[in-house]
Design a protein around this motif. Structure first.
Motif, mmCIF file in Angstrom:
data_model
loop_
_atom_site.group_PDB
_atom_site.id
_atom_site.type_symbol
_atom_site.label_atom_id
_atom_site.label_comp_id
_atom_site.label_asym_id
_atom_site.label_seq_id
_atom_site.Cartn_x
_atom_site.Cartn_y
_atom_site.Cartn_z
ATOM 1 N N UNK A 1 48.603 11.780 46.213
ATOM 2 C CA UNK A 1 48.040 11.911 44.864
ATOM 3 C C UNK A 1 47.594 13.347 44.632
ATOM 4 N N UNK A 2 46.869 13.910 45.576
ATOM 5 C CA UNK A 2 46.350 15.271 45.415
ATOM 6 C C UNK A 2 47.476 16.295 45.292
ATOM 7 N N UNK A 3 48.442 16.234 46.192
ATOM 8 C CA UNK A 3 49.508 17.244 46.166
ATOM 9 C C UNK A 3 50.421 17.072 44.956
ATOM 10 N N UNK A 4 50.746 15.832 44.618
ATOM 11 C CA UNK A 4 51.630 15.590 43.479
ATOM 12 C C UNK A 4 50.940 15.964 42.171
ATOM 13 N N UNK A 5 49.661 15.635 42.052
ATOM 14 C CA UNK A 5 48.909 16.005 40.845
ATOM 15 C C UNK A 5 48.843 17.521 40.710
ATOM 16 N N UNK A 6 48.610 18.206 41.809
ATOM 17 C CA UNK A 6 48.528 19.668 41.776
ATOM 18 C C UNK A 6 49.842 20.286 41.306
ATOM 19 N N UNK A 7 50.955 19.827 41.876
ATOM 20 C CA UNK A 7 52.266 20.353 41.466
ATOM 21 C C UNK A 7 52.579 19.985 40.016
ATOM 22 N N UNK A 8 52.246 18.758 39.630
ATOM 23 C CA UNK A 8 52.502 18.327 38.253
ATOM 24 C C UNK A 8 51.701 19.124 37.246
ATOM 25 N N UNK A 9 50.425 19.353 37.531
ATOM 26 C CA UNK A 9 49.586 20.148 36.616
ATOM 27 C C UNK A 9 50.074 21.587 36.536
ATOM 28 N N UNK A 10 50.497 22.147 37.669
ATOM 29 C CA UNK A 10 51.025 23.517 37.657
ATOM 30 C C UNK A 10 52.270 23.590 36.771
ATOM 31 N N UNK B 1 44.035 5.860 41.591
ATOM 32 C CA UNK B 1 45.458 6.130 41.383
ATOM 33 C C UNK B 1 46.231 5.803 42.658
ATOM 34 N N UNK B 2 45.704 6.212 43.803
ATOM 35 C CA UNK B 2 46.368 5.919 45.076
ATOM 36 C C UNK B 2 46.502 4.413 45.267
ATOM 37 N N UNK B 3 45.455 3.679 44.960
ATOM 38 C CA UNK B 3 45.490 2.218 45.090
ATOM 39 C C UNK B 3 46.491 1.621 44.106
ATOM 40 N N UNK B 4 46.447 2.048 42.840
ATOM 41 C CA UNK B 4 47.361 1.509 41.824
ATOM 42 C C UNK B 4 48.819 1.750 42.178
#
Length: 181
Positions: A147-156, A136-139
């Motif tokens: 990616x990690x922080x945004x995914x975490x906030x998005x999932x929350x 995902x980071x590469x894409x």
């Protein structure tokens, strides 16, 4: 014909048949709009075809997916084509036969629509398409930490939206007793 004897056009045709359903699913999750998703897939396949001689020996799926996500991002910036209106309620007759799948897809698209465009892209690619964080980071051309922080906030946020939808009282006219019909 064996794969070694296929012409580049035949290789691309086989790739297109294989890749189109996955690209369409990803585009639909990113947009929530079937027609816009179809446009994105067509553009991704067109651009992949134009670069076929370069990408065919690498990872054409990743290339097409990057084009699709990139075009979605560019379209958003240029034309702001995200719906800015509330999604309409699911019609009553949409809950007949196969209702659970329709209702769950509707809930997912509505919940995804509450995310920022970046959160939506990352959550879709990471958790619904199943790419690794590195992919995902590469894409998307961003750092692994993003990616990690945004995914975490998005999932929350998705959890919160979906849980609040579960706790919400039924809308007038949507509650049905078992004796109806």
């Amino acid at each position: 014909m064996t794969p070694a004897t296929l012409t580049p056009d035949e290789e691309f045709a086989a790739f297109m048949v294989e890749a189109s359903p996955r690209l369409a699913h990803t585009a639909w999750l990113l947009t929530g709009d079937e027609h816009l998703a179809e446009e994105l897939v067509q553009e991704a396949l067109t651009r992949t075809f134009l670069a076929w001689n370069k990408v065919r020996t690498r990872d054409p799926h990743a290339y097409a997916r990057r084009v699709l996500v990139g075009r979605r991002t560019n379209d958003r910036v240029k034309r702001d084509r995200e719906p800015s209106y509330a999604l309409p309620a699911l019609p009553d007759d949409a809950t007949e036969g196969g209702e659970r799948a329709v209702i769950e897809r509707d809930r997912l698209v509505r919940a995804l629509a509450t995310l920022t465009p970046r959160q939506r892209r990352i959550v879709v690619l990471r958790h619904l398409v199943g790419l690794s964080e590195q992919e995902v980071a590469h894409d998307l051309g961003v750092s692994l930490g993003t990616i990690k922080s945004t995914a975490s906030r998005g999932l929350a946020q998705l959890r919160q939206v979906l849980e609040s939808a579960d706790d919400a009282p039924p809308q007038p006219g949507t509650e049905r007793s078992g004796t109806e019909r």
